[in-house]
Design a protein around this motif. Sequence first.
Motif, PDB file in Angstrom:
ATOM      1  N   PRO A 138       0.716  -1.331   0.065  1.00  0.00           N
ATOM      2  CA  PRO A 138      -0.021  -0.003   0.021  1.00  0.00           C
ATOM      3  C   PRO A 138       0.745   1.269  -0.011  1.00  0.00           C
ATOM      4  O   PRO A 138       0.709   2.123  -0.764  1.00  0.00           O
ATOM      5  N   MET A 139       1.919   1.103   0.657  1.00  0.00           N
ATOM      6  CA  MET A 139       2.956   2.408   0.805  1.00  0.00           C
ATOM      7  C   MET A 139       3.437   2.870  -0.542  1.00  0.00           C
ATOM      8  O   MET A 139       3.284   3.914  -0.909  1.00  0.00           O
ATOM      9  N   ILE A 164      -1.069  11.430   2.192  1.00  0.00           N
ATOM     10  CA  ILE A 164      -0.721  10.911   3.671  1.00  0.00           C
ATOM     11  C   ILE A 164      -1.978  10.528   4.038  1.00  0.00           C
ATOM     12  O   ILE A 164      -2.098   9.517   4.827  1.00  0.00           O
ATOM     13  N   ILE A 168      -2.544   6.696   5.702  1.00  0.00           N
ATOM     14  CA  ILE A 168      -3.010   6.527   7.145  1.00  0.00           C
ATOM     15  C   ILE A 168      -4.338   5.674   7.165  1.00  0.00           C
ATOM     16  O   ILE A 168      -4.509   4.562   7.831  1.00  0.00           O
ATOM     17  N   ARG A 171      -3.316   2.102   6.556  1.00  0.00           N
ATOM     18  CA  ARG A 171      -2.829   1.512   7.914  1.00  0.00           C
ATOM     19  C   ARG A 171      -3.564   1.443   8.931  1.00  0.00           C
ATOM     20  O   ARG A 171      -3.361   0.238   9.829  1.00  0.00           O
ATOM     21  N   MET A 228       1.792  12.595  15.192  1.00  0.00           N
ATOM     22  CA  MET A 228       2.403  13.125  14.019  1.00  0.00           C
ATOM     23  C   MET A 228       3.096  14.585  14.192  1.00  0.00           C
ATOM     24  O   MET A 228       4.011  14.969  13.584  1.00  0.00           O
ATOM     25  N   TYR A 233       5.479  16.733  11.768  1.00  0.00           N
ATOM     26  CA  TYR A 233       4.833  16.499  10.495  1.00  0.00           C
ATOM     27  C   TYR A 233       4.566  18.012  10.114  1.00  0.00           C
ATOM     28  O   TYR A 233       3.921  18.636  10.914  1.00  0.00           O
ATOM     29  N   ASN A 234       4.810  18.274   8.939  1.00  0.00           N
ATOM     30  CA  ASN A 234       4.263  19.554   8.009  1.00  0.00           C
ATOM     31  C   ASN A 234       4.155  19.212   6.769  1.00  0.00           C
ATOM     32  O   ASN A 234       5.141  18.781   6.134  1.00  0.00           O
ATOM     33  N   ARG A 239       9.668  18.474   2.895  1.00  0.00           N
ATOM     34  CA  ARG A 239       9.601  17.115   3.310  1.00  0.00           C
ATOM     35  C   ARG A 239      10.254  16.243   1.954  1.00  0.00           C
ATOM     36  O   ARG A 239      10.023  16.559   0.985  1.00  0.00           O
ATOM     37  N   LYS A 241      11.721  11.851   0.855  1.00  0.00           N
ATOM     38  CA  LYS A 241      10.972  10.674   0.849  1.00  0.00           C
ATOM     39  C   LYS A 241      12.421   9.772   1.049  1.00  0.00           C
ATOM     40  O   LYS A 241      13.236  10.006   0.358  1.00  0.00           O
TER      41      LYS A 241
END
Lengths: 284, 277
Positions: A138-139, A164, A168, A171, A228, A233-234, A239, A241
């Motif tokens: 899934p990721m 995201i 989630i 997940r 998060m 997280y922002n 950001r 990978k």
Amino acid sequence: MFKDIAFGQYYPTSSFVHNLDPRIKLLLTVLFIVTIFFIQTYFSFLVTLVFLIVVILFSRVPVLSVLKSVKGILFLVLFAAIINLFFVSTGEVIYEKVITDWWTFRITWDGVHNSIKLTLRLIFLITGASIISLTTTPMRLTDGIESLLKPLKVIKFPVHDIAIIMSIALRFIPTLLDETHKTINAQKARGAAFDTGGLIKKAKSMLPVLIPLFVSAFRRADELAFAMDARCYNATEKRTKMRKLKLGWRDLIATLFVAGYATFIFVDRYYFLGLDHVLFPGVF
Amino acid sequence: MPQIEVKNVGFQYAKSEERDSALKRISFSIEKGEFVSLVGKNGCGKSTLAKLLNGLFEPSEGTVLVTGVDTSNEDTIFEVRSKAGMVFQNPDNQMVATIVEDDVAFGPENLGVEPSEIVKRVDDSLAAVGMTEYKTATASRLSGGQKQRIAIAGVLAMKPEILILDEATSMLDPDGREDVMSVVKKMNEDGITVINITHDMSEVALSQRVIALKEGEIIFDGTPKALFDSTEILKRANLDLPPVGKLKRTLVESGIKIEGDTLDEDELAEEIWQSLK
């Protein structure tokens, strides 16, 4: 009760198909699905079957797990086939019976062909779609979708947020399923009956399961938001990978293979115009 | 300069006069490398305090300085949060990704670390918590203790200086608890400051310093030994002795002399052995 949900059904192994770039897999799956709707002849269906067998062989996924996901939609397929059989009224008539002045029950050859083709089409469609979910985590799938949607950033579409949210959601599917089981058992222990009564009674009996589930889902969301935040997280450009998607020779071969298949289907439809007459004389 | 400085900090959840403040103008500081336990009964303000320490909450009054940076400053908030990593109570509600390595990578990805460096950090962090073999496992299939170790790895990957555990072991079985605490102990030995919020007095015994809260006020700040010796404070904070402490007290009360002030099971056994000789 929820055991049949075929979602996130990743089959962990290493194969040619597993190692393809998820973006390529997504695009090729879309191409395959579109192509399926252009199939006209039984010969093309035969070619599609061979095509799918080759893909399954190269994915090293057991045929059984592919068939399992087909089983899930069998009812839908049957329903669609029957509707087609009864409501297509063009072509040579096989059986006819006047029921009322305004409706004659009629089965025609066109109806028979339509329902067979529809059945095959739906089965192939699910097979194709299940191959991608069986061979991609899934990721990686969300990574692929995020990367493919990137151009939409120009029109301020929140591509990263959507990605995201998707990952989630994926997940939390097993976590919430687990919780559903626990809630059902807890309610059963208090004497709740889920398997008796009519449809409405059954639906009503799910309420004591759904309400706690919703409450807990919100609580989880709240805690996850803190977690998060705590991990910085922002949703900004800054950001990065961990995994960069990279195209390789495999992706080229797979693309050529699927493109070749699609070309054949289109040629069969628009150029040969029914190879079936030549191959299966007498039937058509 | 202390690593964490809490100066006259008050905190109120809703901006209403009727509700009591969760924290009432408390002050303390924590030095680099300390292992501090934060104890007190439910609703005493422990978790609120934890969330103030890495800027998840902003103090209603007073200031919180983490490595000299003010946590109420919006511009430097990510600096504070990357330095003070936090592990929460419920292992299921703090995992972002399905696969273990993706979850560990979440923190550094947010900080904008280079991909090659992220891979290295993920490997190092998983090795540090002893979960290397589960790198590509599905997180939801792991045990509670394993999930919490992954959560710690996720914090480590941000290269923190402080690790805050908000009742991180309270939902675990004894084995998971022990695994997590031994990882935490190792982190502390490697120089990371640990702040452990807990109800478990055996965990308190592992730390060098205890801060006990009651109704938003600090009622004790000292060594675990001093806390366990003071029946009055234990009673006020609604706390209990750890099993080893209880045994020791019972022995002393029944007239058996125990010399040392240990809180370690093996050492106590040795001492009982010595006194019986």
